[in-house]
Design a protein around this motif. Structure first.
Motif, PDB file in Angstrom:
ATOM      1  N   LYS A  44      27.553  49.566  62.892  1.00  0.00           N
ATOM      2  CA  LYS A  44      28.879  49.400  63.485  1.00  0.00           C
ATOM      3  C   LYS A  44      29.945  49.224  62.414  1.00  0.00           C
ATOM      4  O   LYS A  44      31.099  49.680  62.566  1.00  0.00           O
ATOM      5  N   LEU A  45      29.582  48.574  61.311  1.00  0.00           N
ATOM      6  CA  LEU A  45      30.560  48.245  60.271  1.00  0.00           C
ATOM      7  C   LEU A  45      30.722  49.328  59.221  1.00  0.00           C
ATOM      8  O   LEU A  45      31.577  49.228  58.351  1.00  0.00           O
ATOM      9  N   THR A  46      29.891  50.359  59.276  1.00  0.00           N
ATOM     10  CA  THR A  46      29.990  51.447  58.310  1.00  0.00           C
ATOM     11  C   THR A  46      30.309  52.743  59.029  1.00  0.00           C
ATOM     12  O   THR A  46      30.006  52.913  60.202  1.00  0.00           O
ATOM     13  N   ASP A  47      30.865  53.670  58.304  1.00  0.00           N
ATOM     14  CA  ASP A  47      31.305  54.919  58.915  1.00  0.00           C
ATOM     15  C   ASP A  47      30.144  55.827  59.300  1.00  0.00           C
ATOM     16  O   ASP A  47      30.117  56.395  60.381  1.00  0.00           O
ATOM     17  N   ASP A  48      29.166  55.956  58.371  1.00  0.00           N
ATOM     18  CA  ASP A  48      28.087  56.906  58.633  1.00  0.00           C
ATOM     19  C   ASP A  48      26.799  56.243  59.084  1.00  0.00           C
ATOM     20  O   ASP A  48      25.852  56.920  59.466  1.00  0.00           O
ATOM     21  N   GLY A  49      26.748  54.919  59.017  1.00  0.00           N
ATOM     22  CA  GLY A  49      25.547  54.215  59.462  1.00  0.00           C
ATOM     23  C   GLY A  49      24.391  54.280  58.493  1.00  0.00           C
ATOM     24  O   GLY A  49      23.330  53.728  58.752  1.00  0.00           O
ATOM     25  N   ALA A  50      24.566  54.970  57.350  1.00  0.00           N
ATOM     26  CA  ALA A  50      23.494  55.072  56.366  1.00  0.00           C
ATOM     27  C   ALA A  50      23.285  53.719  55.695  1.00  0.00           C
ATOM     28  O   ALA A  50      24.244  53.038  55.321  1.00  0.00           O
ATOM     29  N   LEU A  51      22.038  53.330  55.559  1.00  0.00           N
ATOM     30  CA  LEU A  51      21.718  52.024  54.992  1.00  0.00           C
ATOM     31  C   LEU A  51      21.823  52.088  53.473  1.00  0.00           C
ATOM     32  O   LEU A  51      21.009  52.717  52.805  1.00  0.00           O
ATOM     33  N   ASP A  52      22.840  51.438  52.909  1.00  0.00           N
ATOM     34  CA  ASP A  52      22.995  51.378  51.462  1.00  0.00           C
ATOM     35  C   ASP A  52      22.338  50.111  50.936  1.00  0.00           C
ATOM     36  O   ASP A  52      21.790  49.322  51.706  1.00  0.00           O
ATOM     37  N   PRO A  53      22.347  49.879  49.604  1.00  0.00           N
ATOM     38  CA  PRO A  53      21.690  48.682  49.073  1.00  0.00           C
ATOM     39  C   PRO A  53      22.187  47.382  49.687  1.00  0.00           C
ATOM     40  O   PRO A  53      21.385  46.483  49.965  1.00  0.00           O
ATOM     41  N   ALA A  54      23.486  47.259  49.907  1.00  0.00           N
ATOM     42  CA  ALA A  54      24.006  46.032  50.518  1.00  0.00           C
ATOM     43  C   ALA A  54      23.475  45.862  51.934  1.00  0.00           C
ATOM     44  O   ALA A  54      23.137  44.751  52.367  1.00  0.00           O
ATOM     45  N   GLY A  55      23.381  46.968  52.679  1.00  0.00           N
ATOM     46  CA  GLY A  55      22.850  46.906  54.033  1.00  0.00           C
ATOM     47  C   GLY A  55      21.380  46.524  54.056  1.00  0.00           C
ATOM     48  O   GLY A  55      20.936  45.762  54.925  1.00  0.00           O
ATOM     49  N   LEU A  56      20.626  47.038  53.080  1.00  0.00           N
ATOM     50  CA  LEU A  56      19.208  46.693  52.989  1.00  0.00           C
ATOM     51  C   LEU A  56      19.037  45.191  52.770  1.00  0.00           C
ATOM     52  O   LEU A  56      18.197  44.550  53.402  1.00  0.00           O
TER      53      LEU A  56
END
Length: 249
Positions: A44-56
């Protein structure tokens, strides 16, 4: 050697056992709601929903915190398994009977499914299902899940199920939460870092993506069973009568 015990339906439908199933349902529901919810929130908080290092990192921390709480709130009632692989690993070591363990599985899976339906309802978001990364095959995903689930169930044995644990049992929920968070950081980009068939099956059911859900049954159950066999035989050694669910941990 494997110490599986079938058990009796009378013991598995006692008042204590029914309370244990309810505790597993509630604790698993809360764990999955927070864990899967963290992934939904990141999308929801990112544009593309791709899991980056911070998301991981965020997802790993959310799972670690949620599991720490889930184990803590269920430990005195059901033992705080929240995971069919943990239940199977403990059954292999003779800590829970097969019949009672089966109903633990039912409670855990139902808790996960209900949590994911609730998340879908309140967020209107897509529930992400586990799957191996692009470039990996099913066997590689299974081996990854075997290794990390072995680490989880081995930790459960060492800090919660070992009769010689002493004061170490106080930190069992923290240690269990930490190993899950660490394993997600290590395996998340590859197999998803499930370690938990219920955690993977709920999102698979709600999202309708069951194509790879079998991986997250085979890998964790093999890893959990191996941990129960190794720790139960080598480090606990002796085997007494199978206790009821209320006797664990």
């Amino acid at each position: 050697m494997v110490k599986l015990a079938f058990g009796s339906f009378g013991d598995s439908f006692s008042a204590a056992s029914l309370r244990a199933y309810l505790a597993e349902f509630i604790a698993t529901l809360l764990f999955v709601f927070a864990g899967v919810g963290s992934a939904v929130a990141f999308s929801k908080l990112t544009d593309d929903g791709a899991l980056d290092p911070a998301g991981l990192v965020a997802v790993a921390v959310a799972h670690a915190f949620a599991l720490f709480v889930g184990v803590s709130i269920a430990a005195n009632i059901s033992g705080g398994h929240l995971n069919p692989a943990v239940t199977f690993g403990l059954a292999v070591g003779g800590h829970i009977t097969l019949i009672t363990g089966f109903f633990y599985w039912v409670a855990q899976v139902l808790g996960s499914i209900v949590a994911c339906f609730l998340l879908q309802f309140v967020t209107n978001g897509k529930i992400p299902a586990h799957g191996v990364a692009s470039g990996m095959n099913a066997l590689e995903g299974i081996v990854m899940e075997i290794v990390i689930t072995f680490a989880l169930v081995y930790t459960v044995y060492a800090t919660a199920a070992d009769p010689k644990k002493g004061q170490l049992g106080i930190i069992a929920p923290i240690a269990i939460g930490f190993i899950v968070g660490a394993n997600i950081l290590a395996a998340g980009p590859f197999s998803g870092g499930s370690m938990n068939p219920a955690r993977s099956f709920g999102p698979a059911i709600v999202s309708g993506d069951l194509a790879q859900s079998w991986i997250y049954w085979v890998g964790p159950l093999v890893g959990g069973g191996l941990a129960g066999l190794v720790y139960g035989d080598i480090f606990i050694g002796c085997h007494g009568p199978v206790p009821t669910s209320e006797a664990y941990p």
